[in-house]
Design an enzyme around this catalytic site. Sequence first.
Site, PDB file in Angstrom:
ATOM      1  CD  GLU A   1      -5.083   5.196   3.157  1.00  0.00           C
ATOM      2  OE1 GLU A   1      -3.926   5.545   2.857  1.00  0.00           O
ATOM      3  OE2 GLU A   1      -5.785   4.497   2.413  1.00  0.00           O
TER       4      GLU A   1
ATOM      5  CG  HIS B   1      -1.701   1.201   1.469  1.00  0.00           C
ATOM      6  ND1 HIS B   1      -1.365   2.112   2.440  1.00  0.00           N
ATOM      7  CD2 HIS B   1      -2.788   1.713   0.849  1.00  0.00           C
ATOM      8  CE1 HIS B   1      -2.228   3.120   2.420  1.00  0.00           C
ATOM      9  NE2 HIS B   1      -3.101   2.909   1.467  1.00  0.00           N
TER      10      HIS B   1
ATOM     11  CD  GLU C   1      -2.548   2.747  -3.475  1.00  0.00           C
ATOM     12  OE1 GLU C   1      -2.928   3.926  -3.396  1.00  0.00           O
ATOM     13  OE2 GLU C   1      -3.019   1.833  -2.745  1.00  0.00           O
ATOM     14  CG  HIS C   2      -0.140   6.288  -0.482  1.00  0.00           C
ATOM     15  ND1 HIS C   2      -0.586   7.443   0.119  1.00  0.00           N
ATOM     16  CD2 HIS C   2      -1.144   5.392  -0.354  1.00  0.00           C
ATOM     17  CE1 HIS C   2      -1.803   7.241   0.611  1.00  0.00           C
ATOM     18  NE2 HIS C   2      -2.159   6.011   0.342  1.00  0.00           N
TER      19      HIS C   2
END
Lengths: 422, 421
Positions: A142, A67, A70-71
């Site tokens: 997040e 993840h 991905e950022h």
Amino acid sequence: MEKITNSRIREEYLRIKHKSGATILLYPMKGYSTAYALFGTKYGSVDTTFKTNADKDFVTVPEGIAHYLEHKLFENDECDAFELYAKTGANANAYTSFDKTAYLFSCSQKFEENLEILLSFVQEPYFTDETVAKEQGIIGQEIRMYEDDPGWRVFFNCLQAMYSKNPVRIDIAGTIDSIAQINKDLLYRCYNTFYNLNNMVISIAGNFDVDKTLEICDRLLKPSEDLGLKVIVPDEPLQVCTKRTTQKLSCAIPLFNIGFKFPAYEGKERYRNFIIYNILMEMCLGKTSDFYNTQYENGLINETFNVGVFCGRGYFSVIADGESRNPDKVMQEVKDELCRIKHDGLNKDEFVTIRNKTYGELVAGFNNVESVANNMLDYEINGIGIYDGIEIVAGVTFDDIKQALDEMDIENSVISIIEPAD
Amino acid sequence: MDNIINRRQIADGVYFSSITDSRYKKNYITVSFFDELSEDRATENSMVPCVLANRNSDYPTYKLLKNKLSTLYGASISTLSGRKYDLHYTGLSAYFLDDVYALSGEKITEEMTDILIKCLFSPVIENGAFPQSVINLERQTVIDDIETVINDKRSYAINRMLTTLCEGEPTAVMPQGTLEKANALTPENTYAAYKRLICNTHCEIMCVGCNDFKDVADEFTTAFSKIDRNNIRDYSLKISPIKEKTAEVTEKLSVNQSKMVLGFKSHSEDMGALVMMQKIYGGTTSSKLFMNVREKMSLCYYCSASFNEVKGLLIVDCGVEQENIEKAKAEIIRQLDEIKNGNFTDDDIMFAEMSLINNLNGIGDSAQGVAGWYIDHIVKDRIETPAKELEKYIGVSKERIIEAAKSCVLDTVYVLTSLDE
């Protein structure tokens, strides 16, 4: 290039094994204004221990790194991919799930320009110590946001109760502590392992030109050598880990997830079981079932009650979720009902009705550019084609459903509860 | 989206609209009744669709109706209830596969029209009201809807902010209603609310799909001809007045992440410029709020602005650590000041235009998107296609955008934060 057709819905699409190594799926849809494109890799939060032929040993990376990657991929040394998309007006985004990471855009204009942006930035990683550090604040927020989400927490607590080894038990974004261990070298290692085009899929649906799309792919996809990727899926015991788990959070009515753990299935067999157990659960506990109607009228459950299959690489389970002021009673009633049906038998007419409903829902999915593109990617990553679902549903028999119920171990189950904070 | 909406009156205060498009495999019909949001009526109005959606005189129990819908390839009847500016819309929707895709030639559209009309006009009645057993059941649904608003902290914070931002206006009322009123729901007062909705409120029927909907229109015309429509309540939408002094509200709850919502108001009539300004400020991933509050300062995962043109509200919301609240607030305000001072480029304007073109051109790709677009524009009394609306935004000058930003006044700051400090 393979043209794949389906006579039931009278549609077709193209599947191309590109010379670069990537698989390209193209589903032009006449009359639509938008196009939706995804560039995905078979790399999700569960892929934490891996190696390629180029590595001597397996490496285990911090939780949440897929993840995090991905950022970070949105940035290169000059600008942010969002800035490039701003010039075309496309809606761009990305997501990481348990078993894949996908970068996407939807647009009603400048498709080719958008595709060039997508194919370029995903193939051009750029990580520095500074940019990696900067992201910790954003991802940290997040994670904090999800910590307050009772629906998210009740689900992950359920997974942790069911699975003791499989990394599906870990939150996709990781934890504040685990993401603090992520650095640029680890990100490059993950990138170089999983963002090999042999491990990637391009899925496009809607309003676009096939020839121009293939020309852009030919020009921009950088040929990759297949490095023989190996991912370790830990041996997961068949039995659940913890029978009951609770947490307190700010919410009004207790939330629950009731999970039934199954042996894992792979490939087409997984999808077939996904369909079979979804039909079975809909028959036993779905909105038209005696169980749902009785317990709804008793006030034990409300309209949020839902049941479905949750599965992926190395895990397969059925989860019933909802809100109830007495979740333990719901668990008992669900188990009693499944035992009763096992003993008394299933109703064949109900099977036909639920199968038709499942078929109707699958066909309706072809209505929508976004769902066609997403489903193509999802199915491909799981080793099947987008029309296979329709054919599997059409081919499922009453005996398949009966056998599935016979094989289900009702006691191999857990309950996760979120109780209102004081 | 080139489809022109075909809208006509079929009864006093009842309008039937249809859009036929061969792309859709399913048909979508909504029947919405519009009442001004009021604390007096919100709970009862919310209760009505819950009672109607799950049974009718032909299928008097939830199970019978759901079984029937399952045989129609998973067709659905759903409740509609929510806030639209100062209005509360309530009603039912039907979503079903078109006849063309039926495996055995079933007439799905005809059957679903009949089911929907019977749910609306031929509900299960006992002694001149809804059955007590149905009320007991659905009352719990309404109570659960009210109580679980708190589960989604982001929307909870926005709703709480609205009660202060629009204090005294219909918009401030929660469409779900109140627990006190929900506990007082009876067969009689719910039935009275039902009669009030179908007899005295404005109604819009919207059909989008591949069907031509001619038979559907006839069926609804016949159904409404049997209803005594009278004293149709008129409604008006009013811009929100600006407070003399910014209101500040802090609420404490057991949360990990704090939520902050800033409500600005504008009385400018230059809608084209206001929408462009909102896009540049916080409406895209290249906006000032995204690029600065999130990307540069790493304060938030989300920080964005939305604009309510009817009420004149510019709402910014974000999730942030408690110790960073003031820092985030200062930066959010500073970024609006940047626009007021003209510190944005022609590229920023172009990016906002491109984003609007992209979004508006795509509306026609889903039946729900089309239905939502036109219902919204009917309520605003300004029926136009997305292409026509786009003309308002393209070519808005930098000066107009600066003026639009200058017209925004900070009216309310709402913070939801953790109990421990």
